[in-house]
Design a protein around this motif. Structure first.
Motif, PDB file in Angstrom:
ATOM      1  N   MET A 145       0.831  -1.206   0.000  1.00  0.00           N
ATOM      2  CA  MET A 145       0.000   0.000   0.000  1.00  0.00           C
ATOM      3  C   MET A 145       0.870   1.263   0.000  1.00  0.00           C
ATOM      4  SD  MET A 145      -2.870   1.627   0.010  1.00  0.00           S
ATOM      5  CE  MET A 145      -4.214   0.524   0.437  1.00  0.00           C
ATOM      6  N   GLN A 146       1.849   1.271   0.891  1.00  0.00           N
ATOM      7  CA  GLN A 146       2.739   2.429   0.990  1.00  0.00           C
ATOM      8  C   GLN A 146       3.492   2.638  -0.324  1.00  0.00           C
ATOM      9  OE1 GLN A 146       5.195   2.643   4.578  1.00  0.00           O
ATOM     10  NE2 GLN A 146       6.891   3.361   3.326  1.00  0.00           N
ATOM     11  N   GLU A 147       3.938   1.532  -0.920  1.00  0.00           N
ATOM     12  CA  GLU A 147       4.670   1.607  -2.176  1.00  0.00           C
ATOM     13  C   GLU A 147       3.771   2.143  -3.296  1.00  0.00           C
ATOM     14  OE1 GLU A 147       8.064   1.321  -4.502  1.00  0.00           O
ATOM     15  OE2 GLU A 147       7.822   1.064  -2.341  1.00  0.00           O
ATOM     16  N   LYS A 148       2.502   1.733  -3.327  1.00  0.00           N
ATOM     17  CA  LYS A 148       1.568   2.199  -4.347  1.00  0.00           C
ATOM     18  C   LYS A 148       1.314   3.701  -4.218  1.00  0.00           C
ATOM     19  CE  LYS A 148      -0.931  -2.163  -5.025  1.00  0.00           C
ATOM     20  NZ  LYS A 148      -2.246  -2.856  -4.915  1.00  0.00           N
ATOM     21  N   ILE A 149       1.191   4.146  -2.958  1.00  0.00           N
ATOM     22  CA  ILE A 149       0.954   5.576  -2.719  1.00  0.00           C
ATOM     23  C   ILE A 149       2.146   6.395  -3.221  1.00  0.00           C
ATOM     24  CG2 ILE A 149       0.699   7.331  -0.917  1.00  0.00           C
ATOM     25  CD1 ILE A 149      -0.861   5.256   0.702  1.00  0.00           C
ATOM     26  N   VAL A 150       3.348   5.931  -2.886  1.00  0.00           N
ATOM     27  CA  VAL A 150       4.548   6.662  -3.303  1.00  0.00           C
ATOM     28  C   VAL A 150       4.661   6.684  -4.830  1.00  0.00           C
ATOM     29  CG1 VAL A 150       7.070   6.690  -3.227  1.00  0.00           C
ATOM     30  CG2 VAL A 150       5.774   6.175  -1.149  1.00  0.00           C
ATOM     31  N   ASN A 151       4.366   5.552  -5.466  1.00  0.00           N
ATOM     32  CA  ASN A 151       4.430   5.487  -6.938  1.00  0.00           C
ATOM     33  C   ASN A 151       3.438   6.468  -7.563  1.00  0.00           C
ATOM     34  OD1 ASN A 151       6.447   3.552  -7.020  1.00  0.00           O
ATOM     35  ND2 ASN A 151       4.995   1.837  -7.052  1.00  0.00           N
ATOM     36  N   TYR A 152       2.230   6.531  -7.019  1.00  0.00           N
ATOM     37  CA  TYR A 152       1.218   7.451  -7.552  1.00  0.00           C
ATOM     38  C   TYR A 152       1.678   8.900  -7.406  1.00  0.00           C
ATOM     39  CZ  TYR A 152      -3.215   9.751  -8.472  1.00  0.00           C
ATOM     40  OH  TYR A 152      -4.181  10.557  -9.014  1.00  0.00           O
ATOM     41  N   ILE A 153       2.270   9.216  -6.266  1.00  0.00           N
ATOM     42  CA  ILE A 153       2.760  10.583  -6.028  1.00  0.00           C
ATOM     43  C   ILE A 153       3.836  10.948  -7.045  1.00  0.00           C
ATOM     44  CG2 ILE A 153       4.042  12.042  -4.404  1.00  0.00           C
ATOM     45  CD1 ILE A 153       2.634  10.441  -2.136  1.00  0.00           C
ATOM     46  N   PHE A 154       4.771  10.039  -7.258  1.00  0.00           N
ATOM     47  CA  PHE A 154       5.854  10.308  -8.203  1.00  0.00           C
ATOM     48  C   PHE A 154       5.328  10.482  -9.623  1.00  0.00           C
ATOM     49  CE2 PHE A 154       9.260   7.984  -5.475  1.00  0.00           C
ATOM     50  CZ  PHE A 154       9.339   9.115  -4.657  1.00  0.00           C
ATOM     51  N   LEU A 178      -1.122  15.600   4.146  1.00  0.00           N
ATOM     52  CA  LEU A 178      -0.534  16.553   3.210  1.00  0.00           C
ATOM     53  C   LEU A 178       0.989  16.391   3.141  1.00  0.00           C
ATOM     54  CD1 LEU A 178      -2.547  19.837   3.974  1.00  0.00           C
ATOM     55  CD2 LEU A 178      -2.754  18.333   1.988  1.00  0.00           C
ATOM     56  N   THR A 179       1.609  16.144   4.288  1.00  0.00           N
ATOM     57  CA  THR A 179       3.067  15.960   4.313  1.00  0.00           C
ATOM     58  C   THR A 179       3.473  14.741   3.493  1.00  0.00           C
ATOM     59  OG1 THR A 179       3.212  16.955   6.515  1.00  0.00           O
ATOM     60  CG2 THR A 179       5.069  15.593   5.809  1.00  0.00           C
ATOM     61  N   ILE A 180       2.759  13.633   3.688  1.00  0.00           N
ATOM     62  CA  ILE A 180       3.089  12.380   3.005  1.00  0.00           C
ATOM     63  C   ILE A 180       2.902  12.480   1.497  1.00  0.00           C
ATOM     64  CG2 ILE A 180       2.300   9.998   2.691  1.00  0.00           C
ATOM     65  CD1 ILE A 180       4.166  10.376   5.052  1.00  0.00           C
ATOM     66  N   VAL A 181       1.877  13.227   1.068  1.00  0.00           N
ATOM     67  CA  VAL A 181       1.614  13.275  -0.376  1.00  0.00           C
ATOM     68  C   VAL A 181       2.242  14.499  -1.045  1.00  0.00           C
ATOM     69  CG1 VAL A 181      -0.523  11.957  -0.146  1.00  0.00           C
ATOM     70  CG2 VAL A 181      -0.627  14.451  -0.111  1.00  0.00           C
ATOM     71  N   PHE A 182       2.267  15.624  -0.332  1.00  0.00           N
ATOM     72  CA  PHE A 182       2.721  16.857  -0.980  1.00  0.00           C
ATOM     73  C   PHE A 182       4.245  16.980  -0.976  1.00  0.00           C
ATOM     74  CE2 PHE A 182       3.796  21.348  -1.266  1.00  0.00           C
ATOM     75  CZ  PHE A 182       3.016  21.756  -2.339  1.00  0.00           C
ATOM     76  N   ILE A 183       4.894  16.698   0.164  1.00  0.00           N
ATOM     77  CA  ILE A 183       6.350  16.889   0.254  1.00  0.00           C
ATOM     78  C   ILE A 183       7.085  16.022  -0.777  1.00  0.00           C
ATOM     79  CG2 ILE A 183       8.382  16.678   1.744  1.00  0.00           C
ATOM     80  CD1 ILE A 183       6.662  19.012   2.509  1.00  0.00           C
ATOM     81  N   PRO A 184       6.800  14.704  -0.877  1.00  0.00           N
ATOM     82  CA  PRO A 184       7.489  13.910  -1.914  1.00  0.00           C
ATOM     83  C   PRO A 184       7.189  14.418  -3.323  1.00  0.00           C
ATOM     84  CG  PRO A 184       6.509  12.475  -0.274  1.00  0.00           C
ATOM     85  CD  PRO A 184       5.977  13.841  -0.012  1.00  0.00           C
TER      86      PRO A 184
END
Length: 835
Positions: A1-10, A356-362
């Motif tokens: 799940m965490q990996e999917k979120i990070v991939n979507y953000i990138f 917001l920190t988890i999605v916006f900062i990366p």
């Protein structure tokens, strides 16, 4: 799940930016709908028994909130001089014309009656000061008249003759600030050498609301500026530090906009939401940025670095956000609506800031150009001055772990002693600095007069018991009577009206009745007369004498400046009817005599004043209690003293006694708040402990994580006790922030220590590595949050200053305990915890 979120953000950073911008714009559009509320009455739920009773009493006796205007003259003749009296007349007359002022209820020397004997068995009412007297003879007559009227003495003119007051009743307490400014304009235009002052709870509360609104517009931007400057000092890269600033501002806008858009008013507590969230919202950002800076190199793949940083920090940041939110959500357990709203929205803001920190900062970091990050290579925090101090702390803590533990245990013991010294107290007037005009006015006028704070001691006849007794007695009379009464028993007619109808009916039936029926009808008529006497309880000389006894007890308590009641009205009129001698200042012997005195009073220029003391059916009366202080402690002392007096000398069984008034309501909500805060703190403490056990899967680690929290709370509240600072509303909510943020530092420290130890299995190396980036990030967070609250220290309002000082102290103490106590405890327990 965490990996999917990070991939979507990138892959979709622009979607993230657009979503944040859209939500910010939508919620920002709701901000102009803001409504300010500083009425302490709203600290209680609308269905609170004491609040409902207070409002019912205000309606029953047509009571209004008052602004108090006082004029002080320190010359030998005091206020009794032509110039001062003319100025008082002008100010009172023009004040009565202000929109929102209830002119017919305004009390001033020029607006009240003089009561004096007109002849044998008659009295005369005339305006006390229709025109300002110019001769010394007329001035002396005015002085003598005031001294003879107990309702006015030391209320409209001080006992030392140095001051006179004007009581300004207002239709809407939310207009107090505007009305006070218009009164001040009138005062400024008058030719007077006197010092005028304006005070009173309504004007204090409404003025606070106005200044609070101004402060909201200053403190939050100032906090943002301080945070920006600190981030610049730490990272020296504008593009890099823009991200956490965006997160902080977006969090504040969304939460405040959502709260206002949902229809919640901004109270003293919720006005601090922005200043609370601004520093807290950048906490997780600083952890991410600090670790990113440590790991980022010129040849690094930024996506890989970001993934590694998120992998290291996601779990501790999630738990710290949840625990911080739980600390504030616990405030929803209190019975105080504004505190519930404050807790709910700050808690929600903390969780929003995490998201917001988890999605916006990366997303932001991944879009920065590579050259924008080049300057970061020189900013390794392990080489900063702050890092050097932190490393020294870590080495000292590990080497001197026993001494450190003993020191903190000693501090804890002394702190508990300080906690036991805390006194619960609040007063809206004390929300201003000591040099504020309202605070100065409060001090000066209460030095001269009997008191500018009102409370009401309410006596009520038990009409339900009287009615029940009547029906019981009527039921044993002749069937004709009992059945007639029973038929009308459930009608919509008022009981007093029913009595009159039954009286007419009984007298009509008596013409033709004989024998036993005639006797029963006469008993019924006598029962009606007796019941009418019982219902008109406060025409009774005995009950009025009891009211006078209560007033005497209030005065003897030493806690009350003065009290006014219906008894004073009756005694004054009776004295003048009986010749005017002091010996005649007494209650008439019969109910008819009381009724005559009251009837005479109703021929005055202000007959409606009578209904401020008694209801028109005479079933209830109120004693106006004047206090020199609005502090809860003083009101509580009066209530406790009178409770003991009433227990020893109770009224007759058909009379009940209760308290009302704004000063009394302040006491009620303060006690409710203390009890509610205690419950919320204990509940949140238990929940956070269980979360710590769940996070670390260890009871021992859970206990260690609670140490900074426990020691910080004990120290902060111990400090409050040592300093003699009253436990008031702002102080009460500090427990939530202490609980949330103190455990944050502990989570980051313990979680990272476990992760590092799992990799190297070396305690000393683990501690060495802990006091590189992790400890540096913790210390930077503490500095940012503490300094972020410092703008509050320059606020003109005491609650803001209090919160600013103690929040900065909380950050310093909790960081110190985390970086000193936890390494020492880990060293002492390393065989048990480092496995």
């Amino acid at each position: 799940m965490q990996e999917k979120i990070v991939n979507y953000i990138f892959n979709h950073p622009k979607v993230i930016f657009g979503g944040v911008l859209l939500l910010s714009l939508i919620t920002a559009a709701m901000l102009p709908m803001i409504k300010i509320d500083t009425d302490p009455e709203n600290m209680l739920p609308v269905d609170q028994v004491e609040r409902q009773f207070h409002n019912q009493i205000k309606a029953d006796f047509n009571l209004h909130d008052m602004i108090v205007v006082g004029a002080v003259n320190q010359s030998p003749e005091g206020i009794y001089n032509p110039k001062s009296l003319q100025a008082l007349l002008t100010v009172a007359t023009q004040t009565a014309q202000i929109e929102g002022v209830i002119d017919y209820d305004l009390m001033a020397l020029s607006h009240v009656d003089n009561i004096k004997q007109a002849g044998p068995g008659s009295i005369q009412f005339e305006w006390l000061m229709k025109q300002a007297p110019s001769s010394q003879v007329d001035i002396e007559q005015l002085q003598q008249a005031v001294d003879r009227l107990p309702l006015l003495k030391n209320t409209l003119v001080s006992s030392d003759y140095k001051a006179s007051s004007i009581y300004v009743p207002i239709a809407d307490k939310n207009q107090s600030h505007r009305i006070s400014l218009e009164i001040q304009a009138i005062i400024d235009s008058v030719d007077s050498d006197d010092d005028y002052h304006i005070t009173g709870l309504p004007v204090a509360e409404d003025t606070f609301g106005y200044q609070m609104f101004v402060q909201m517009g200053i403190s939050a931007p100032m906090a943002g500026l301080m945070i920006f400057l600190l981030l610049w000092y730490f990272f020296k890269n504008l593009k890099f530090i823009a991200a956490p600033m965006i997160v902080a501002m977006a969090t504040v806008i969304m939460i405040m906009g959502a709260m206002i858009g949902m229809g919640y008013t901004v109270h003293i507590m919720s006005s601090m939401i922005a200043i609370f969230l601004m520093p807290i919202a950048v906490v997780d950002s600083i952890h991410i940025m600090s670790e990113f800076v440590e790991k980022y190199q010129a040849e690094s793949d930024r996506e890989s670095v970001i993934r590694a940083v998120i992998a290291d920090l996601f779990k501790p940041m999630l738990f710290t956000s949840i625990t911080s939110a739980v600390g504030f959500f616990s405030l929803m357990l209190t019975p105080i609506p504004p505190v519930q709203i404050f807790g709910a929205f700050v808690g929600a803001g903390i969780l929003l800031a995490f998201v917001l920190t988890i999605v916006f900062i990366p997303a932001y970091l991944v879009t920065l150009k590579k050259e924008s990050l080049d300057s970061l290579r020189k900013l390794h925090h392990s080489k900063s001055k702050l890092s050097g101090w932190v490393k020294g702390m870590g080495q000292f803590s590990v080497k001197q772990h026993k001494s450190v533990i003993v020191f903190f245990l000693s501090v804890f013991a002394v702190s508990i002693w300080g906690v036991l010294q805390i006194q619960i107290n609040d007063n809206p007037v004390r929300w201003f600095k000591t040099d504020h005009p309202i605070r100065v006015a409060d001090k000066v006028l209460n030095e001269h007069f009997a008191g500018t704070y009102d409370a009401y001691l309410v006596l009520q006849a038990d009409t339900a018991a009287i009615e029940s007794s009547f029906f019981a007695d009527a039921s044993v009379l002749a069937p004709l009577i009992s059945s007639h009464v029973e038929e009308a028993k459930n009608s919509d007619m008022d009981f007093a009206q029913q009595l009159n109808e039954w009286l007419y009916w009984a007298e009509d039936q008596l013409f033709d009745a004989q024998d036993q029926l005639a006797d029963d009808l006469e008993q019924f008529i006598a029962l009606i007369d007796q019941t009418n006497i019982q219902l008109a309880a406060f025409k009774s000389p005995d009950n009025l004498a009891y009211v006078a006894q209560l007033q005497s007890a209030l005065q003897q308590s030493g806690l009350v400046g003065k009290s006014n009641s219906l008894t004073d009205v009756v005694k004054t009129v009776n004295r003048e009817l009986r010749g005017g001698a002091a010996v005649a200042f007494d209650i008439p012997d019969s109910q008819a005599g009381v009724a005559q005195a009251l009837l005479q009073y109703q021929s005055s220029h202000r007959p409606h004043d009578l209904w401020h003391f008694v209801t028109k059916d005479y079933t209830s009366t109120v004693v106006w209690v004047q206090l020199k202080s609005g502090d809860n402690q003083d009101m509580s002392a009066v209530v406790d003293y009178m409770a003991e007096h009433i227990a020893n000398k109770p009224p007759n069984q058909l009379i009940s006694i209760h308290w009302a008034g704004k000063t009394y309501l302040n006491k009620v909500w303060q006690e409710e708040m203390v009890a509610g805060m205690g419950m919320s703190l204990i509940s949140a403490f238990v929940v956070v402990f269980l979360m710590m056990v769940l996070l670390f899967r260890s009871v021992l680690f859970g206990l260690l994580a609670m140490l900074p929290l426990t020691l910080t709370i004990a120290f902060i509240y111990g400090l409050i006790g040592w300093l003699g600072k009253d436990y008031d509303m702002p102080i009460a909510v500090l427990s939530a922030l202490t609980l949330g943020l103190s455990v944050d530092f502990a989570i980051h420290f313990l979680q990272r220590a476990r992760d590092i130890y799992a990799e190297n299995q070396d305690f000393n190396l683990t501690m060495q590595m802990m006091f590189e980036e992790p400890a540096a990030a913790i210390s930077k967070n503490a500095v940012v949050i503490a300094i972020g609250f410092t703008p509050l220290l320059f606020a003109p309002l005491m609650p803001y200053i209090t919160v600013g000082f103690f929040l900065a102290t909380i950050m310093a103490v909790s960081a110190m305990v985390t970086l000193l106590m936890l390494p020492a405890m880990l060293r002492a327990l390393k065989t048990h915890v480092m496995k």
